[in-house]
Design a protein around this motif. Structure first.
Motif, mmCIF file in Angstrom:
data_model
loop_
_atom_site.group_PDB
_atom_site.id
_atom_site.type_symbol
_atom_site.label_atom_id
_atom_site.label_comp_id
_atom_site.label_asym_id
_atom_site.label_seq_id
_atom_site.Cartn_x
_atom_site.Cartn_y
_atom_site.Cartn_z
ATOM 1 N N PRO A 196 22.955 -7.962 -37.030
ATOM 2 C CA PRO A 196 22.479 -8.100 -38.419
ATOM 3 C C PRO A 196 21.115 -8.753 -38.550
ATOM 4 N N LEU A 197 20.710 -9.510 -37.537
ATOM 5 C CA LEU A 197 19.475 -10.260 -37.668
ATOM 6 C C LEU A 197 18.245 -9.427 -37.340
ATOM 7 N N SER A 198 18.300 -8.646 -36.248
ATOM 8 C CA SER A 198 17.128 -7.887 -35.844
ATOM 9 C C SER A 198 17.520 -6.812 -34.842
ATOM 10 N N ILE A 199 16.486 -6.061 -34.400
ATOM 11 C CA ILE A 199 16.639 -5.006 -33.405
ATOM 12 C C ILE A 199 15.678 -5.308 -32.254
ATOM 13 N N SER A 200 16.168 -5.255 -31.021
ATOM 14 C CA SER A 200 15.339 -5.472 -29.833
ATOM 15 C C SER A 200 15.583 -4.332 -28.857
ATOM 16 N N GLU A 201 14.522 -3.996 -28.105
ATOM 17 C CA GLU A 201 14.596 -2.876 -27.172
ATOM 18 C C GLU A 201 14.039 -3.279 -25.822
ATOM 19 N N LEU A 202 14.651 -2.755 -24.760
ATOM 20 C CA LEU A 202 14.163 -2.886 -23.397
ATOM 21 C C LEU A 202 13.662 -1.513 -22.954
ATOM 22 N N GLU A 203 12.379 -1.453 -22.575
ATOM 23 C CA GLU A 203 11.781 -0.188 -22.147
ATOM 24 C C GLU A 203 11.865 -0.085 -20.625
ATOM 25 N N VAL A 204 12.444 0.992 -20.153
ATOM 26 C CA VAL A 204 12.623 1.228 -18.733
ATOM 27 C C VAL A 204 11.940 2.562 -18.391
ATOM 28 N N TYR A 205 11.038 2.538 -17.379
ATOM 29 C CA TYR A 205 10.349 3.766 -16.963
ATOM 30 C C TYR A 205 10.933 4.219 -15.632
ATOM 31 N N LEU A 206 11.371 5.478 -15.609
ATOM 32 C CA LEU A 206 11.976 6.073 -14.421
ATOM 33 C C LEU A 206 10.968 6.981 -13.740
ATOM 34 N N THR A 207 10.717 6.724 -12.450
ATOM 35 C CA THR A 207 9.823 7.556 -11.640
ATOM 36 C C THR A 207 10.663 8.334 -10.640
ATOM 37 N N VAL A 208 10.446 9.649 -10.602
ATOM 38 C CA VAL A 208 11.195 10.531 -9.709
ATOM 39 C C VAL A 208 10.239 11.016 -8.621
ATOM 40 N N LYS A 209 10.599 10.822 -7.333
ATOM 41 C CA LYS A 209 9.773 11.234 -6.202
ATOM 42 C C LYS A 209 10.529 12.234 -5.341
ATOM 43 N N THR A 210 9.687 13.168 -4.741
ATOM 44 C CA THR A 210 10.271 14.137 -3.822
ATOM 45 C C THR A 210 10.398 13.515 -2.450
ATOM 46 N N SER A 211 10.982 14.267 -1.451
ATOM 47 C CA SER A 211 11.190 13.743 -0.102
ATOM 48 C C SER A 211 9.882 13.588 0.649
ATOM 49 N N SER A 212 8.806 14.500 0.449
ATOM 50 C CA SER A 212 7.524 14.399 1.127
ATOM 51 C C SER A 212 6.787 13.127 0.757
ATOM 52 N N ALA A 213 7.053 12.613 -0.331
ATOM 53 C CA ALA A 213 6.373 11.396 -0.760
ATOM 54 C C ALA A 213 6.725 10.210 0.122
ATOM 55 N N TYR A 214 7.745 10.337 0.932
ATOM 56 C CA TYR A 214 8.165 9.242 1.781
ATOM 57 C C TYR A 214 7.718 9.408 3.224
ATOM 58 N N THR A 215 6.933 10.471 3.548
ATOM 59 C CA THR A 215 6.484 10.686 4.928
ATOM 60 C C THR A 215 5.594 9.559 5.390
ATOM 61 N N GLY A 216 4.587 9.197 4.578
ATOM 62 C CA GLY A 216 3.696 8.097 4.950
ATOM 63 C C GLY A 216 4.434 6.806 5.169
ATOM 64 N N ALA A 217 5.415 6.557 4.334
ATOM 65 C CA ALA A 217 6.187 5.328 4.504
ATOM 66 C C ALA A 217 6.933 5.330 5.818
ATOM 67 N N ILE A 218 7.480 6.502 6.180
ATOM 68 C CA ILE A 218 8.226 6.586 7.443
ATOM 69 C C ILE A 218 7.295 6.348 8.626
ATOM 70 N N ILE A 219 6.055 6.982 8.609
ATOM 71 C CA ILE A 219 5.092 6.781 9.698
ATOM 72 C C ILE A 219 4.681 5.320 9.783
ATOM 73 N N GLY A 220 4.414 4.711 8.652
ATOM 74 C CA GLY A 220 4.036 3.298 8.656
ATOM 75 C C GLY A 220 5.099 2.428 9.265
ATOM 76 N N ILE A 221 6.350 2.704 8.931
ATOM 77 C CA ILE A 221 7.444 1.927 9.500
ATOM 78 C C ILE A 221 7.509 2.118 11.008
ATOM 79 N N PHE A 222 7.263 3.391 11.501
ATOM 80 C CA PHE A 222 7.301 3.658 12.937
ATOM 81 C C PHE A 222 6.206 2.888 13.670
ATOM 82 N N LEU A 223 4.982 2.919 13.133
ATOM 83 C CA LEU A 223 3.880 2.200 13.764
ATOM 84 C C LEU A 223 4.149 0.698 13.798
ATOM 85 N N ALA A 224 4.680 0.205 12.750
ATOM 86 C CA ALA A 224 4.986 -1.223 12.725
ATOM 87 C C ALA A 224 5.987 -1.594 13.803
ATOM 88 N N ILE A 225 7.004 -0.748 13.973
ATOM 89 C CA ILE A 225 7.999 -1.009 15.025
ATOM 90 C C ILE A 225 7.351 -0.926 16.397
#
Length: 570
Positions: free
Chosen positions: A436-465
């Protein structure tokens, strides 16, 4: 007139059968005078009956004793004889051996007065008006007929009541109509009293005409422990006179008041007009119907609604409509219930301390295409509790529950699960909380990524190891060759020096060198030379004893003996 007198005289003499009374009757009462006939007849009849009563002459029979019942304050009729419809010419009555009244039926009937207690009727019966306890006893009736006389005894029994039947219930509150009110769970006593003569029987009957208890005496009571609403109803106390069998009763209505074992419930909802909010207060399960009040409480203390009173009504559910513009953070809205069961100082109420909603959650969420993702929103601060929903896009479209979007809530946690996320699901989502007092909202942004977007991350993890593993190998190698490093041979001669072996042998013939170590040339055969000096230190008492047993000459020789210095070359 004379013929009638003579006829009367002949009948009279047949009853009395006395020559003396016959000879003197005319001369004594001067029956020849017509004007005095009536008075003389009455007088002579009375004297004659008195004579018969005293002497008991010509009594032809005596009736069997009977019983009669008289009610206190009412009239009683005692029969004089059991013979047909014959009319006696003279009747008398005694009570407990004492004469109380007599009558000559040939004389003019006596004039009855309002205060008369006994009265002899034409057939000789005795009527008793306004029966009292003193009238109880044995009555004897004597009746004289033309040809005979008789006596009959009658036992008069007096009964009174039942009367003044009264009932009471305690502890209880009495309404103006006589109804008794008790509270659920209390112990209640029922009492009934009545007066009857000579004795009575009392009984209590519960609702449903079920007998509870009975007994004699002037009063009768019983108890109900832990009274419940099922005990409510009409209770009847009955009194029955044991002699007259007359009955009387008094009914009592019992009401059991009770309240629910909880406080009123306060709720709210949006009205059809967005500018107003409806507050509801309900308290079901109370008897009788409670009185509910909606008001504003500035301090939140006390047993009464302080501040502005919005509405009050005798009902189980009460609603009040308030303008949202008049509400503010920290405002206290209170609903109170009034009921007869509640003792002074007791309070049944519910309270709203208004607080705005504040939804919380992760504002940025990343999901891999083809997987499931759950958006979580938590809202715990609002009062009254806010209504929280998930909406999508800048237009805040509502979700339709189905296999694609799954909405769930567990207390203050609200979840939106998106099944098989695709690029179309990428965007902004809103967790919307409203109270009754007011209205509040939480804004959430969803980002959708494909599987190729993770190739660089995988290589980086390999080099680090790989880097971490190489560092570990080098560190282990350095640690295992730390002695060579410390001697200054460096890393360049590690492979060349792999064939050099140093053997140190301990012998019992070796002696401690006391002289200084000779100086060696810096190099020998082009290689650096290292002097290794071996000392043998006595470690036991056995060695000390050997030194002590040796002769002084031997000890001197041992000291002066010098062994050539052993050089070890690397």
């Amino acid at each position: 007139m004379r013929a009638r007198i003579v006829h009367w005289r002949s009948r009279r003499f047949q009853v009395v059968q006395s020559d003396r009374f016959t000879a003197n009757l005319c001369s004594i009462y001067r029956l020849c005078r017509p004007k005095q006939v009536a008075m003389k007849v009455a007088t002579s009849t009375a004297l004659l009956q008195l004579y018969l009563y005293v002497t008991g002459a010509a009594v032809s029979g005596e009736g069997v004793g009977a019983a009669a019942l008289g009610e206190l304050g009412d009239g009683a009729l005692l029969p004089c004889y059991p013979a047909g419809n014959a009319t006696p010419i003279f009747t008398w009555w005694t009570r407990n051996g004492q004469e109380i009244i007599h009558r000559d039926l040939l004389a003019p009937p006596p004039t009855s007065s309002a205060g008369e207690h006994f009265l002899i009727l034409d057939n000789g019966s005795l009527r008793v008006d306004g029966v009292t306890l003193s009238d109880e006893g044995t009555y004897v009736c004597g009746a004289t007929f033309p040809n005979s006389s008789t006596q009959t005894s009658v036992q008069l029994q007096v009964a009174g009541g039942p009367q003044n039947v009264s009932t009471s219930i305690s502890p209880a509150t009495t309404l103006p109509n006589g109804t008794f009110i008790v509270s659920q769970g209390s112990n209640v006593s029922f009492n009934c009293s009545s007066s009857s003569y000579p004795s009575q029987n009392l009984s209590w009957v519960s609702p449903g005409n079920r007998s509870l208890v009975s007994g004699g005496g002037s009063w009768l009571d019983f108890r109900i422990k832990d009274v419940q609403p099922s005990d409510q109803g009409e209770y009847i106390c009955g009194a029955r006179n044991s002699l007259s069998h007359r009955t009387a009763s008094q009914s009592t209505q019992l009401l059991v008041y009770y309240t629910p074992n909880r406080h009123p419930e306060c709720l709210w909802k949006l009205s059809d007009d967005p500018s107003h909010v409806q507050f509801n207060c309900s308290w079901f399960g109370a008897y009788p119907t409670p009185t509910l009040l909606w008001g504003e409480n500035h301090h939140g203390q006390g047993v009464s609604v302080e501040g502005h009173l919005y509405v009050s009504e005798e009902t189980e559910s009460l609603a009040v409509m308030l303008n949202r513009s008049l509400l503010f953070d920290g405002q206290m809205l209170k609903c109170m219930a009034h009921h007869p069961v509640l003792a002074p100082g007791q309070e049944a109420s519910c309270l709203f301390t208004l607080k705005p909603p504040y939804p919380e959650g992760e504002p940025l969420v990343t999901a891999l295409e083809g997987t499931n993702v759950t958006l979580v929103c938590t809202e715990t601060s609002s009062l009254p509790p806010a209504t929280t929903v998930w909406k999508r896009g800048t237009q805040q479209e509502d979700f339709k529950p189905g296999p694609k979007y799954v909405l769930s809530g567990d207390g203050p946690v609200f979840k939106l699960t998106i099944v098989n996320v695709s690029n179309e699901d990428e965007g902004v989502y809103f967790c919307r909380s409203e109270n009754p007092l007011s209205i509040s909202e939480l804004e959430v942004y969803l980002t959708v990524k494909t599987s190729s977007a993770y190739t660089g991350a995988i290589i980086g993890i390999f080099l680090a190891i790989l880097i971490v593993g190489s560092g570990a190998v080098i560190a282990k190698t350095l640690y295992s060759s730390r002695d060579r490093v410390c001697l200054g041979t460096g890393f360049g001669r590690l492979e060349e020096d792999r064939g050099d072996v140093l053997s140190l042998v301990e012998s019992d013939e070796e002696e401690i060198f006391q002289d200084a170590v000779p100086r060696l040339p810096p190099t020998a055969n082009g290689h650096q030379t290292t002097l290794v000096q071996i000392h043998r230190i006595p470690s036991s008492e056995h060695d000390d004893s050997e030194m002590a047993e040796a002769s002084p000459q031997q000890q001197e020789d041992m000291v002066q003996t010098k062994e050539p210095v052993e050089l070890v070359q690397f």
